[in-house]
Design an enzyme around this catalytic site. Structure first.
Site, mmCIF file in Angstrom:
data_model
loop_
_atom_site.group_PDB
_atom_site.id
_atom_site.type_symbol
_atom_site.label_atom_id
_atom_site.label_comp_id
_atom_site.label_asym_id
_atom_site.label_seq_id
_atom_site.Cartn_x
_atom_site.Cartn_y
_atom_site.Cartn_z
ATOM 1 N N GLY A 9 1.385 10.220 50.332
ATOM 2 C CA GLY A 9 2.181 8.991 50.296
ATOM 3 C C GLY A 9 3.661 9.301 50.329
ATOM 4 C CB ALA A 11 6.012 8.117 54.921
ATOM 5 N N GLY A 13 8.474 4.828 49.225
ATOM 6 C CA GLY A 13 8.322 4.550 47.804
ATOM 7 C C GLY A 13 8.467 5.759 46.898
ATOM 8 C CG ASP A 33 2.516 8.307 54.151
ATOM 9 O OD1 ASP A 33 1.716 7.427 54.537
ATOM 10 O OD2 ASP A 33 3.340 8.111 53.232
ATOM 11 C CG LEU A 43 -5.003 10.847 52.488
ATOM 12 C CD1 LEU A 43 -4.098 10.952 51.270
ATOM 13 C CD2 LEU A 43 -5.767 12.153 52.695
ATOM 14 N N GLY A 72 -1.358 5.537 47.921
ATOM 15 C CA GLY A 72 -2.137 4.409 47.433
ATOM 16 C C GLY A 72 -1.799 3.128 48.153
ATOM 17 C CB SER A 112 -1.063 1.322 38.554
ATOM 18 O OG SER A 112 -0.490 0.051 38.319
ATOM 19 C CE1 TYR A 154 -2.463 -0.227 43.296
ATOM 20 C CE2 TYR A 154 -2.035 -1.417 41.246
ATOM 21 C CZ TYR A 154 -1.719 -0.407 42.136
ATOM 22 O OH TYR A 154 -0.670 0.435 41.875
ATOM 23 C CE LYS A 158 -3.070 3.182 42.146
ATOM 24 N NZ LYS A 158 -2.694 4.468 42.767
#
Length: 260
Positions: A9, A11, A13, A33, A43, A72, A112, A154, A158
């Protein structure tokens, strides 16, 4: 000493911010990514996970120092099930052998504060059983139901990753091999993934009603990056199986004085 860290991840945030921070500190990052990364793979698929391990092995020369399983999705879809849980677990287990040559191997996953919310028990059970077929089927059912049902996806994924960390951190493969395995649980961070919740003042007020964050409110991805950088550093030698809530206090507000 220059360390090699793999970040999924990478790329955007939190992944992008953490990558930039580590590079600024003189380390090497191998970013993974869907696009704009050193390793461009999906993924959500078994093939993509296998390609990730192959390409990272090639780019690193077969040795890395740290893994940050950060990739994610936050969409109410079955794809979120595939990426958030099975993608994260495959990242940690698939790349773990490459840590063997490091003098200070480290691994961390991004979960999270949504892991505190009530899960969908059927999906959670399938995830913890490692049954991707059953988990994807249940995810598709929740997605089709929409609304509150789909929104359970979600947080359930997590929670499952958090529990996977707890179940595996003290085993021979991780602690026994000298690898601290932990997780971070961010609150609401201003990233492209959360744009729908942070893009307007009205939206921000609404999400803070659901996710109370008395210390500073919504924050920037680099703040999580500082914690990830420490967790994957040589200084973190003994933290094992911990899920660290970096959430402006939402865990405290929601759970009070409970430590479990």
């Amino acid at each position: 000493m220059t360390r090699i860290t793999v970040i999924t991840g990478a790329a955007s945030g939190i992944g992008l911010a953490t990558s930039a921070l580590l590079v600024e500190r003189g380390h090497r990052v191998i970013g993974v990514d869907l696009h704009d990364a050193d390793v461009n793979v999906d993924l959500s698929t078994a093939e993509g996970r296998e390609q990730m391990v192959t390409r990272v092995s090639e780019l690193s020369g077969g040795r890395i120092d740290a893994i940050i399983a950060n990739a994610g999705l936050a969409t109410p879809t079955a794809t979120t099930v595939a990426v958030n849980y099975f993608g994260a677990v495959a990242t940690l287990t698939g790349l773990r052998p490459l840590l063997a040559g490091s003098e200070a191997p480290r691994a961390v996953a991004t979960v999270s504060m949504a892991s505190l919310f009530p899960p969908d028990d059927g999906l959670l059970d399938a995830l913890l059983a490692g049954d991707e077929v059953a988990a994807m089927k249940r995810g598709a059912e929740l997605e089709a139901a929409g609304g509150d049902a789909a929104n359970l996806i979600y947080g359930t994924t997590k929670r499952a990753v958090s529990r996977w960390i707890r179940r595996n951190a003290a085993t021979a493969e991780w602690a026994g091999a000298g690898i601290p395995l932990n997780a971070v649980a961010p609150g609401v961070v201003e990233t492209p993934m959360t744009a729908a919740y942070t893009g307007s003042e009205e939206a921000r007020e609404a999400i803070l009603q659901m996710v109370p964050m008395p210390l500073g409110g919504i924050f920037q991805p680099r703040d999580v990056g500082y914690l990830l950088a420490w967790l994957t550093s040589e200084e973190n030698a003994h933290l094992c199986g911990q899920v660290i809530f970096i959430d402006g206090g939402s865990d405290v507000v929601i759970r009070g004085d409970s430590t479990w």
